[in-house]
Design a protein around this motif. Structure first.
Motif, PDB file in Angstrom:
ATOM      1  N   THR A   1       4.373  -9.244   6.496  1.00 40.26           N
ATOM      2  CA  THR A   1       5.200 -10.471   6.353  1.00 40.26           C
ATOM      3  C   THR A   1       6.111 -10.020   5.519  1.00 40.26           C
ATOM      4  OG1 THR A   1       3.793 -11.043   4.874  1.00 40.26           O
ATOM      5  CG2 THR A   1       3.097 -11.813   7.140  1.00 40.26           C
ATOM      6  N   MET A   2       6.159  -9.030   4.801  1.00 42.22           N
ATOM      7  CA  MET A   2       7.424  -8.194   3.932  1.00 42.22           C
ATOM      8  C   MET A   2       8.316  -8.084   4.539  1.00 42.22           C
ATOM      9  SD  MET A   2       4.503  -6.281   1.406  1.00 42.22           S
ATOM     10  CE  MET A   2       5.243  -6.865   0.073  1.00 42.22           C
ATOM     11  N   PRO A   3       9.707  -9.407   4.374  1.00 41.84           N
ATOM     12  CA  PRO A   3      11.136  -8.178   5.210  1.00 41.84           C
ATOM     13  C   PRO A   3      11.302  -7.341   4.318  1.00 41.84           C
ATOM     14  CG  PRO A   3      11.072 -10.399   4.929  1.00 41.84           C
ATOM     15  CD  PRO A   3       9.484  -9.483   4.568  1.00 41.84           C
ATOM     16  N   GLU A   4      11.295  -6.336   3.436  1.00 41.94           N
ATOM     17  CA  GLU A   4      11.686  -5.338   2.526  1.00 41.94           C
ATOM     18  C   GLU A   4      11.312  -4.393   2.510  1.00 41.94           C
ATOM     19  OE1 GLU A   4       8.741  -7.432  -0.158  1.00 41.94           O
ATOM     20  OE2 GLU A   4       9.850  -8.318   0.739  1.00 41.94           O
ATOM     21  N   VAL A   5      10.188  -4.957   3.300  1.00 42.21           N
ATOM     22  CA  VAL A   5       9.106  -3.438   3.773  1.00 42.21           C
ATOM     23  C   VAL A   5       9.233  -2.291   4.522  1.00 42.21           C
ATOM     24  CG1 VAL A   5       6.879  -2.347   2.960  1.00 42.21           C
ATOM     25  CG2 VAL A   5       7.390  -3.850   1.679  1.00 42.21           C
TER      26      VAL A   5
ATOM     27  N   ARG B   1      -7.872  17.320  -4.915  1.00 37.83           N
ATOM     28  CA  ARG B   1      -9.245  17.124  -4.835  1.00 37.83           C
ATOM     29  C   ARG B   1      -9.798  15.326  -4.155  1.00 37.83           C
ATOM     30  NH1 ARG B   1     -11.724  21.342  -8.088  1.00 37.83           N
ATOM     31  NH2 ARG B   1     -12.885  20.020  -7.487  1.00 37.83           N
ATOM     32  N   ALA B   2      -8.677  14.508  -4.234  1.00 40.24           N
ATOM     33  CA  ALA B   2      -9.261  13.530  -4.777  1.00 40.24           C
ATOM     34  C   ALA B   2      -7.846  12.298  -4.598  1.00 40.24           C
ATOM     35  CB  ALA B   2     -10.077  13.067  -5.566  1.00 40.24           C
ATOM     36  N   ALA B   3      -8.681  11.189  -4.272  1.00 39.88           N
ATOM     37  CA  ALA B   3      -7.560   9.975  -4.631  1.00 39.88           C
ATOM     38  C   ALA B   3      -7.886   8.506  -4.886  1.00 39.88           C
ATOM     39  CB  ALA B   3      -6.509   9.424  -3.019  1.00 39.88           C
ATOM     40  N   PHE B   4      -7.277   8.215  -6.186  1.00 37.98           N
ATOM     41  CA  PHE B   4      -8.052   6.528  -6.686  1.00 37.98           C
ATOM     42  C   PHE B   4      -6.983   6.142  -5.855  1.00 37.98           C
ATOM     43  CE2 PHE B   4      -9.154   4.298 -10.452  1.00 37.98           C
ATOM     44  CZ  PHE B   4     -10.572   3.899 -10.332  1.00 37.98           C
ATOM     45  N   LEU B   5      -7.276   5.298  -4.922  1.00 36.75           N
ATOM     46  CA  LEU B   5      -6.767   3.738  -4.081  1.00 36.75           C
ATOM     47  C   LEU B   5      -7.120   2.456  -5.394  1.00 36.75           C
ATOM     48  CD1 LEU B   5      -7.313   5.764  -0.847  1.00 36.75           C
ATOM     49  CD2 LEU B   5      -5.065   6.014  -2.771  1.00 36.75           C
ATOM     50  N   VAL B   6      -5.933   1.831  -5.469  1.00 35.51           N
ATOM     51  CA  VAL B   6      -6.427   0.890  -6.068  1.00 35.51           C
ATOM     52  C   VAL B   6      -5.824  -0.505  -5.025  1.00 35.51           C
ATOM     53  CG1 VAL B   6      -6.146  -0.850  -8.098  1.00 35.51           C
ATOM     54  CG2 VAL B   6      -6.802   1.388  -8.234  1.00 35.51           C
ATOM     55  N   ALA B   7      -6.426  -1.109  -5.067  1.00 37.86           N
ATOM     56  CA  ALA B   7      -5.092  -2.667  -3.975  1.00 37.86           C
ATOM     57  C   ALA B   7      -4.012  -2.308  -3.073  1.00 37.86           C
ATOM     58  CB  ALA B   7      -4.949  -3.322  -5.024  1.00 37.86           C
ATOM     59  N   PRO B   8      -4.867  -1.627  -2.028  1.00 40.51           N
ATOM     60  CA  PRO B   8      -3.673  -1.928  -1.142  1.00 40.51           C
ATOM     61  C   PRO B   8      -4.047  -2.245  -0.229  1.00 40.51           C
ATOM     62  CG  PRO B   8      -5.678   0.319  -0.815  1.00 40.51           C
ATOM     63  CD  PRO B   8      -6.179  -0.408  -1.944  1.00 40.51           C
ATOM     64  N   PRO B   9      -2.423  -3.102   0.498  1.00 44.12           N
ATOM     65  CA  PRO B   9      -2.048  -4.092   1.182  1.00 44.12           C
ATOM     66  C   PRO B   9      -2.525  -3.786   2.649  1.00 44.12           C
ATOM     67  CG  PRO B   9      -0.274  -3.190   0.934  1.00 44.12           C
ATOM     68  CD  PRO B   9      -0.904  -1.944  -0.019  1.00 44.12           C
ATOM     69  N   SER B  10      -3.186  -4.902   2.977  1.00 43.93           N
ATOM     70  CA  SER B  10      -3.114  -4.817   4.230  1.00 43.93           C
ATOM     71  C   SER B  10      -2.413  -5.173   5.158  1.00 43.93           C
ATOM     72  CB  SER B  10      -3.839  -5.808   5.014  1.00 43.93           C
ATOM     73  OG  SER B  10      -3.454  -7.699   4.292  1.00 43.93           O
ATOM     74  N   GLN B  11      -2.843  -4.822   6.401  1.00 40.33           N
ATOM     75  CA  GLN B  11      -1.424  -4.267   7.476  1.00 40.33           C
ATOM     76  C   GLN B  11      -1.171  -5.909   7.799  1.00 40.33           C
ATOM     77  OE1 GLN B  11      -2.913  -4.285  11.803  1.00 40.33           O
ATOM     78  NE2 GLN B  11      -0.840  -3.033  12.411  1.00 40.33           N
ATOM     79  N   ARG B  12      -1.999  -6.701   8.339  1.00 37.45           N
ATOM     80  CA  ARG B  12      -1.761  -8.233   8.088  1.00 37.45           C
ATOM     81  C   ARG B  12      -0.130  -8.973   7.096  1.00 37.45           C
ATOM     82  NH1 ARG B  12      -3.264 -11.971   4.665  1.00 37.45           N
ATOM     83  NH2 ARG B  12      -4.999 -10.628   3.272  1.00 37.45           N
TER      84      ARG B  12
ATOM     85  N   PRO C   1       8.763  -1.710   7.845  1.00 34.52           N
ATOM     86  CA  PRO C   1       7.771  -1.607   9.119  1.00 34.52           C
ATOM     87  C   PRO C   1       6.400  -0.597   9.626  1.00 34.52           C
ATOM     88  CG  PRO C   1       9.888  -2.232  10.149  1.00 34.52           C
ATOM     89  CD  PRO C   1       9.980  -1.740   8.746  1.00 34.52           C
ATOM     90  N   ARG C   2       7.174   0.350   9.254  1.00 31.40           N
ATOM     91  CA  ARG C   2       5.949   1.340   9.834  1.00 31.40           C
ATOM     92  C   ARG C   2       4.913   1.625   8.491  1.00 31.40           C
ATOM     93  NH1 ARG C   2      10.520   6.917   9.629  1.00 31.40           N
ATOM     94  NH2 ARG C   2      10.738   4.824   8.219  1.00 31.40           N
ATOM     95  N   PHE C   3       4.643   1.033   7.283  1.00 30.45           N
ATOM     96  CA  PHE C   3       4.473   0.603   6.313  1.00 30.45           C
ATOM     97  C   PHE C   3       3.010   0.374   7.301  1.00 30.45           C
ATOM     98  CE2 PHE C   3       7.051   2.195   3.204  1.00 30.45           C
ATOM     99  CZ  PHE C   3       6.494   3.308   2.327  1.00 30.45           C
ATOM    100  N   ALA C   4       3.317  -0.757   8.241  1.00 34.52           N
ATOM    101  CA  ALA C   4       2.261  -1.370   8.344  1.00 34.52           C
ATOM    102  C   ALA C   4       1.248  -1.194   9.207  1.00 34.52           C
ATOM    103  CB  ALA C   4       3.044  -2.881   8.918  1.00 34.52           C
ATOM    104  N   HIS C   5       1.441   0.491   9.772  1.00 24.94           N
ATOM    105  CA  HIS C   5       0.597   0.862  11.143  1.00 24.94           C
ATOM    106  C   HIS C   5       0.123   2.044   9.783  1.00 24.94           C
ATOM    107  CE1 HIS C   5       3.281  -0.069  14.154  1.00 24.94           C
ATOM    108  NE2 HIS C   5       4.123   0.537  13.128  1.00 24.94           N
ATOM    109  N   VAL C   6      -1.374   1.163   9.072  1.00 25.79           N
ATOM    110  CA  VAL C   6      -2.186   1.515   8.202  1.00 25.79           C
ATOM    111  C   VAL C   6      -3.186   2.364   9.402  1.00 25.79           C
ATOM    112  CG1 VAL C   6      -4.240   1.336   6.783  1.00 25.79           C
ATOM    113  CG2 VAL C   6      -2.156  -0.972   7.073  1.00 25.79           C
ATOM    114  N   PRO C   7      -2.807   3.981   8.758  1.00 24.65           N
ATOM    115  CA  PRO C   7      -3.846   4.745   9.254  1.00 24.65           C
ATOM    116  C   PRO C   7      -5.199   4.406   9.589  1.00 24.65           C
ATOM    117  CG  PRO C   7      -2.340   5.967   7.448  1.00 24.65           C
ATOM    118  CD  PRO C   7      -2.146   3.652   7.471  1.00 24.65           C
ATOM    119  N   THR C   8      -5.975   5.299  10.746  1.00 29.55           N
ATOM    120  CA  THR C   8      -7.143   4.707  10.204  1.00 29.55           C
ATOM    121  C   THR C   8      -7.992   5.696   9.944  1.00 29.55           C
ATOM    122  OG1 THR C   8      -7.149   5.072  13.164  1.00 29.55           O
ATOM    123  CG2 THR C   8      -6.372   2.673  11.561  1.00 29.55           C
TER     124      THR C   8
END
Length: 183
Positions: A104-108, A89-100, A110-117
């Motif tokens: 810079t986060m090697p533990e994550v 029904r909905a999403a409550f999104l708090v403080a998502p990180p930016s692609q930038r 890298p596909r997360f960095a392709h932020v959907p538009t």
């Protein structure tokens, strides 16, 4: 909608959060809330994190509202195309990180960095801080615009986590309740 009328699925961010984190407290306080568990909270795998969200959404017949913090919020956005028939029904999104920052986060993964538009297929609100070290307010506004999310200005609230003093975060719970009333 009232919380008793739906299932609240909470997607924590990197590290999974502590027992005093606001979303852990919400999980304990809201009887219909449950956490989306991940197999690895410290080195997130893109496929696994997105799959866990869709698996949890498939496990209920009730309407669902997704709540995500940081990388959990971004994982919800990545999973959105797979959730069209899952009763979201909905999403409550708090403080998502930016692609930038993600780049810079090697533990994550890298596909997360392709932020959907693409716009999300359900109503959403993005709660953003003006001094979040993981996304500038302008980056958060751009994500909200892309996703069709309403933006909620949390002021100077850091990353809206334990480190920024947001253990129980009653203001967030009030914002969440107000958002539910619009559904």
């Amino acid at each position: 909608m009232k919380t008793s009328d739906l299932d609240i699925l909470i997607a924590p961010g990197l590290g999974g959060g502590s027992s005093s984190h606001w979303y852990t407290r919400w999980e304990q306080k809201l009887s219909t809330a449950r956490r989306i568990e991940q197999s690895d909270w410290h080195e997130p795998n893109f496929d696994n994190w997105v799959a866990r969200i869709t698996e949890h959404a498939s496990s209920t017949d009730r309407p669902i509202v997704l709540v995500g913090h940081s990388l959990g919020a971004l994982s919800i956005v990545h999973a959105a195309p797979l959730l069209a028939d899952k009763g979201i029904r909905a999403a409550f999104l708090v403080a998502p990180p930016s692609q930038r920052v993600l780049l810079t986060m090697p533990e994550v993964d890298p596909r997360f960095a392709h932020v959907p538009t693409a716009p999300l297929p359900f109503p959403s609100v993005l709660v953003a801080s003006r001094d979040d070290p993981y996304a500038t307010y302008e980056e958060s506004e751009a994500m909200a615009l892309d996703w069709g999310s309403a933006i909620s200005d949390a002021g100077n609230a850091g990353h809206i986590n334990d480190e920024s003093g947001h253990g129980p975060w009653p203001e967030g719970l009030m914002r969440f309740a107000g958002f539910l009333k619009t559904l």
